[in-house]
Design a protein around this motif. Structure first.
Motif, short mmCIF file in Angstrom:
data_model
loop_
_atom_site.label_atom_id
_atom_site.label_comp_id
_atom_site.label_asym_id
_atom_site.label_seq_id
_atom_site.Cartn_x
_atom_site.Cartn_y
_atom_site.Cartn_z
N ASP A 19 -88.32 117.44 15.52
CA ASP A 19 -87.12 118.18 15.95
C ASP A 19 -85.87 117.32 15.75
N ILE A 20 -85.99 116.05 16.09
CA ILE A 20 -84.86 115.14 15.95
C ILE A 20 -84.54 114.95 14.47
N ALA A 21 -85.58 114.73 13.66
CA ALA A 21 -85.36 114.56 12.23
C ALA A 21 -84.69 115.80 11.63
N MET A 22 -85.14 116.98 12.01
CA MET A 22 -84.54 118.21 11.48
C MET A 22 -83.09 118.34 11.92
N HIS A 23 -82.79 117.94 13.15
CA HIS A 23 -81.41 117.97 13.63
C HIS A 23 -80.53 117.05 12.78
N ILE A 24 -81.05 115.87 12.49
CA ILE A 24 -80.29 114.91 11.68
C ILE A 24 -80.08 115.45 10.27
N TYR A 25 -81.15 115.98 9.66
CA TYR A 25 -81.01 116.54 8.31
C TYR A 25 -79.99 117.68 8.31
N GLY A 26 -80.04 118.52 9.35
CA GLY A 26 -79.12 119.64 9.44
C GLY A 26 -77.67 119.22 9.64
N SER A 27 -77.47 118.03 10.19
CA SER A 27 -76.10 117.55 10.43
C SER A 27 -75.42 117.12 9.14
N LYS A 28 -76.21 116.93 8.09
CA LYS A 28 -75.72 116.51 6.77
C LYS A 28 -74.91 115.21 6.83
N ARG A 29 -75.30 114.36 7.76
CA ARG A 29 -74.65 113.05 7.87
C ARG A 29 -75.24 112.10 6.84
N ASP A 30 -74.45 111.13 6.46
CA ASP A 30 -74.87 110.16 5.46
C ASP A 30 -75.62 109.02 6.15
N VAL A 31 -76.85 109.33 6.60
CA VAL A 31 -77.68 108.34 7.28
C VAL A 31 -79.08 108.39 6.67
N HIS A 32 -79.79 107.29 6.80
CA HIS A 32 -81.17 107.21 6.36
C HIS A 32 -82.04 107.48 7.58
N VAL A 33 -83.02 108.36 7.46
CA VAL A 33 -83.88 108.77 8.57
C VAL A 33 -85.33 108.51 8.21
N LYS A 34 -86.08 107.94 9.15
CA LYS A 34 -87.51 107.78 8.96
C LYS A 34 -88.20 108.24 10.24
N GLU A 35 -89.06 109.24 10.11
CA GLU A 35 -89.79 109.75 11.26
C GLU A 35 -90.97 108.84 11.55
N THR A 36 -91.21 108.55 12.83
CA THR A 36 -92.34 107.72 13.25
C THR A 36 -93.10 108.47 14.33
N GLU A 48 -70.86 106.51 12.62
CA GLU A 48 -71.65 107.71 12.36
C GLU A 48 -72.93 107.72 13.21
N ILE A 49 -73.59 106.57 13.31
CA ILE A 49 -74.82 106.47 14.11
C ILE A 49 -74.51 106.70 15.59
N GLU A 50 -73.43 106.15 16.09
CA GLU A 50 -73.08 106.34 17.50
C GLU A 50 -72.81 107.81 17.82
N ASP A 51 -72.11 108.51 16.93
CA ASP A 51 -71.87 109.94 17.14
C ASP A 51 -73.19 110.71 17.10
N LEU A 52 -74.03 110.37 16.16
CA LEU A 52 -75.32 111.04 16.01
C LEU A 52 -76.21 110.79 17.23
N VAL A 53 -76.19 109.58 17.75
CA VAL A 53 -77.00 109.25 18.93
C VAL A 53 -76.55 110.10 20.12
N ARG A 54 -75.24 110.31 20.29
CA ARG A 54 -74.76 111.15 21.39
C ARG A 54 -75.27 112.59 21.25
N GLU A 55 -75.25 113.10 20.01
CA GLU A 55 -75.76 114.46 19.77
C GLU A 55 -77.25 114.56 20.09
N ILE A 56 -77.99 113.58 19.64
CA ILE A 56 -79.45 113.59 19.83
C ILE A 56 -79.79 113.48 21.31
#
Length: 141
Positions: A19-36, A48-56
């Protein structure tokens, strides 16, 4: 400045790492994501990461936890593929920490409701030698 963070979900959270990975992909942010198995690892520019962390975190404030990571995903100093397999350094600590997250989530939830925290279990005392001998005699009698 690029930073890397773990986004870890409590085992009791209804939010899955996917769910988190899909949220990040949907945000279209320029970040690298690896699901664990514990959550996701995200790497990108600090702002960008700090803004994304607040959303998550808003997805489940008491069940999603953030931890800094010193190396980006795939870094040859940490990547199992470059080290010949086996658990990566720090895996067992992360596993141990994740086992505590349900208790932390429940405490945060109680705090947000201003509810009293449950009382701690009474401290266990070791069985006396006399009682142990008595139990063994009863068992084999």
């Amino acid at each position: 400045m690029r930073v890397t963070k773990y986004v870890i979900t409590s085992p009791e959270s209804e939010i899955l790492p996917s769910d988190i990975a899909m949220h990040i992909y949907g945000s279209k942010r320029d970040v690298h994501v690896k699901e664990t198995c514990f959550g996701v690892i995200i790497n990108g520019e600090k702002d960008e990461i700090e803004d994304l962390v607040r959303e998550i975190r808003a997805m489940d404030p008491n069940g999603i936890f953030i931890k800094d990571r010193g190396f980006p995903p795939g870094d040859p100093r940490r990547c199992r593929g470059h080290r010949g397999g086996g658990p990566r350094p720090g895996f067992f600590m992360l596993e141990c920490e994740s086992k505590m997250l349900p208790m932390i989530s429940r405490a945060l939830e109680a705090e947000s409701r201003n509810a009293p925290l449950p009382e701690a279990a009474p401290e266990k005392t070791p069985v006396s030698m006399e009682r142990l001998v008595e139990i063994i005699k009863d068992e084999f009698a």
